[in-house]
Design an enzyme around this catalytic site. Structure first.
Site, PDB file in Angstrom:
ATOM      1  N   LEU A 267      -1.376  49.470 -23.861  1.00 15.71           N
ATOM      2  CA  LEU A 267      -2.190  48.295 -24.176  1.00 15.71           C
ATOM      3  C   LEU A 267      -1.308  47.070 -24.411  1.00 15.71           C
ATOM      4  CD1 LEU A 267      -4.760  49.751 -26.735  1.00 15.71           C
ATOM      5  CD2 LEU A 267      -5.071  49.374 -24.281  1.00 15.71           C
TER       6      LEU A 267
ATOM      7  N   THR B 244      -5.469  44.163 -30.044  1.00  8.98           N
ATOM      8  CA  THR B 244      -4.161  44.553 -29.515  1.00  8.98           C
ATOM      9  C   THR B 244      -3.136  43.457 -29.824  1.00  8.98           C
ATOM     10  OG1 THR B 244      -5.166  45.874 -27.768  1.00  8.98           O
ATOM     11  CG2 THR B 244      -2.888  45.198 -27.439  1.00  8.98           C
TER      12      THR B 244
ATOM     13  N   HIS C 248      -2.244  43.428 -33.530  1.00  3.96           N
ATOM     14  CA  HIS C 248      -1.304  44.528 -33.793  1.00  3.96           C
ATOM     15  C   HIS C 248       0.106  44.174 -33.297  1.00  3.96           C
ATOM     16  CE1 HIS C 248      -0.311  49.015 -33.682  1.00  3.96           C
ATOM     17  NE2 HIS C 248       0.564  48.559 -32.801  1.00  3.96           N
ATOM     18  N   GLU C 249       0.212  43.697 -32.063  1.00  5.48           N
ATOM     19  CA  GLU C 249       1.544  43.423 -31.496  1.00  5.48           C
ATOM     20  C   GLU C 249       2.227  42.256 -32.212  1.00  5.48           C
ATOM     21  OE1 GLU C 249       2.878  45.551 -29.774  1.00  5.48           O
ATOM     22  OE2 GLU C 249       1.151  46.687 -29.037  1.00  5.48           O
TER      23      GLU C 249
ATOM     24  N   VAL D 175       6.249  49.740 -46.473  1.00  3.81           N
ATOM     25  CA  VAL D 175       5.362  48.895 -47.267  1.00  3.81           C
ATOM     26  C   VAL D 175       4.673  49.805 -48.276  1.00  3.81           C
ATOM     27  CG1 VAL D 175       3.299  47.433 -47.219  1.00  3.81           C
ATOM     28  CG2 VAL D 175       4.998  47.226 -45.405  1.00  3.81           C
TER      29      VAL D 175
ATOM     30  N   GLN E  81       1.122  58.255 -44.334  1.00  2.00           N
ATOM     31  CA  GLN E  81       0.139  58.818 -43.387  1.00  2.00           C
ATOM     32  C   GLN E  81       0.887  59.605 -42.337  1.00  2.00           C
ATOM     33  OE1 GLN E  81      -2.572  55.815 -41.836  1.00  2.00           O
ATOM     34  NE2 GLN E  81      -2.357  56.562 -39.751  1.00  2.00           N
ATOM     35  N   ALA E  82       0.289  60.712 -41.874  1.00  2.00           N
ATOM     36  CA  ALA E  82       1.009  61.617 -40.983  1.00  2.00           C
ATOM     37  C   ALA E  82       1.227  61.026 -39.595  1.00  2.00           C
ATOM     38  CB  ALA E  82       0.266  62.941 -40.880  1.00  2.00           C
TER      39      ALA E  82
HETATM   40 ZN   LIG Z   1       2.325  49.223 -32.183  1.00  2.00          ZN
END
Ligand SMILES: [Zn+2]
Length: 437
Positions: free
Chosen positions: A178, A215, A218-219, A243, A249-250
């Site tokens: 993406l 997307t 996020h980037e 952070v 988280q797994a």
């Molecule tokens: Zn990423």
């Protein structure tokens, strides 16, 4: 829900940022040392040994390179689609996104206004007026995460100066990607983010479930030094995103998970999968945390400080996104960190005062306010450049100084910024305040 309910990890890399990161770590000692310095600074912010100097909003100039194959006209996405992406960014990075109401009660106090806005560049690198959109035909059928799209020599488009503009390349990506970003500290000629055209913006070719513009959110989070929220340890629970206020988280979550989803013993509330730095669908992610905003501040006041002091790419009156001012202040009290309300002197215009304030004027003021307390010597130069470089609108409303003068001034400003960065790095190294000492 129990740990045995873990979803299958994604079968493909939706985001190529960590692949790029690992490649650069392998290839470049310069990148390794820069990353160490950047991480050290971020850690000082994280542990409260340094606090953000910034008390207002920073505006990042954006150039979008639309790299399209003429045989597939859809790749040449319309201007509207690009504008729709900028609107999403300006909501998400200000915690003004309407879907923030879906954040589970337990995490609402953590929702953060990152105090960052984005505006299409109005001046190109030569100081000429621009709409910030570059359209470049290519004979490539698709691109990967090898940065080919970032150079004309390899069928892509060359960046605009990456310390002045956030470069976004929009193109056909292969392999299920993406998008991908380059973390701060990498080579300047490849700095920026790349987004699949059908995962960009909310209209045009944008296709579900990645048609919410997330997307790019996020980037750009990566571009501002945020890691994936699960720490990229393939489910081991041994590494996190550096952070503290995001639960360990797994692995990545995908799709649209039900709350809570527990992993790594992080019950009862489980994974913060609705964070922009997870892999869920666009309509299932809606928050950055205070800790993430703090880490972005460490980046903006460190390795990306040129965006606080370099207003050359913007001119003319600011054009807030429609509905934006009310959305900023219309969120539930106590659940975000409104920049304008943060303590300390504010050298930025309050959001409500934005219309009519020139972007260049606001940024010039920012330079003096934000940095004056840290590195006075270098700052004198930088602040002067910051106050001089902005194009002053002439009587006809167009930019005044010619391109050559502006370019020279910008070069001086860039040099001053580099000096400032080096001084800060040295201060970081010899300050006696080293977290690991
Ligand atoms: Zn990423």
């Amino acid at each position: 829900m129990t740990e045995s309910d873990l979803p299958h990890p994604p079968t493909r890399d939706l985001c190529g940022t960590m692949l790029v990161h690992r490649r650069l770590l392998n290839e470049s000692t310069t990148y390794r040392s820069r990353r160490a310095a950047i991480e050290n600074r971020a850690l000082q912010y994280e542990r409260g040994r340094r606090s953000p100097s910034r008390t207002g909003v920073v505006t990042i100039p954006v150039v979008v390179h639309v790299v399209h194959n003429p045989a597939v006209p859809a790749q040449n996405i319309p201007d509207d689609q690009i504008r729709s992406q900028i609107e999403v960014l300006n909501r998400d990075f200000r915690a003004a996104n309407p879907d923030r109401d879906k954040v589970p009660e337990v995490w609402r106090p953590l929702v953060a206004d990152a105090g960052i806005e984005f505006r299409m560049a109005s001046l190109d690198p030569d100081g000429e007026p621009t709409d910030g959109i570059v359209r470049v035909p290519t004979d490539r059928t698709s691109f990967g995460f090898d940065d080919a799209v970032k150079a004309s020599a390899t069928g892509g488009a060359d960046p605009w100066p990456t310390d002045q503009y956030l470069n976004i390349w929009v193109c056909q990506l292969g392999g299920g990607l993406l998008g991908y970003a380059q973390f701060p500290g990498g080579p300047p000629q490849t700095d920026g983010v790349v987004i699949l055209h059908s995962a960009f913006g909310t209209t045009g070719t944008a296709a579900p479930p990645f048609d919410g513009g997330r997307t790019a959110t996020h980037e750009i989070g990566h571009w501002l030094d945020l890691y994936h929220i699960w720490g990229d340890d393939d489910g081991a629970c041994s590494s996190d995103d550096k952070v503290a206020d995001t639960p360990n988280q797994a692995d990545a979550n995908t799709g649209s998970p039900a709350f809570p989803h527990v992993s790594c013993g992080n019950g009862p509330h489980g994974d913060m999968f609705m964070n922009y730095m997870d892999y869920v669908d666009d309509d299932a992610m809606f928050m950055f945390t205070r800790g993430q905003a703090n880490r972005m501040d460490a980046c903006l006041e460190g390795v990306r400080a040129s965006f606080l002091v370099a207003p050359g790419a913007l001119s003319g009156p600011s054009r807030p996104t429609a509905g934006e001012p009310s959305a900023r202040n219309g969120t539930a009290p106590g659940t975000a960190v409104p920049r304008a309300a943060m303590p300390g002197p504010s050298h930025w215009p309050a959001p409500a005062a934005a219309p009519g304030v020139t972007g260049t004027g606001a940024m010039g003021t920012t330079a003096t306010g934000a940095m004056g307390t840290t590195a006075t010597g270098a700052m004198g130069t930088t602040a002067t450049a910051g106050a001089t470089v902005p194009a002053q609108p002439g009587p006809d409303g167009h930019a005044g100084p010619d391109g050559e003068v502006r370019r020279l001034l910008r070069d001086s400003e860039r040099l001053a910024t580099e000096v400032l960065k080096e001084i800060r790095t040295v201060i970081d190294m010899v300050g006696g305040d080293r977290p690991e000492a």
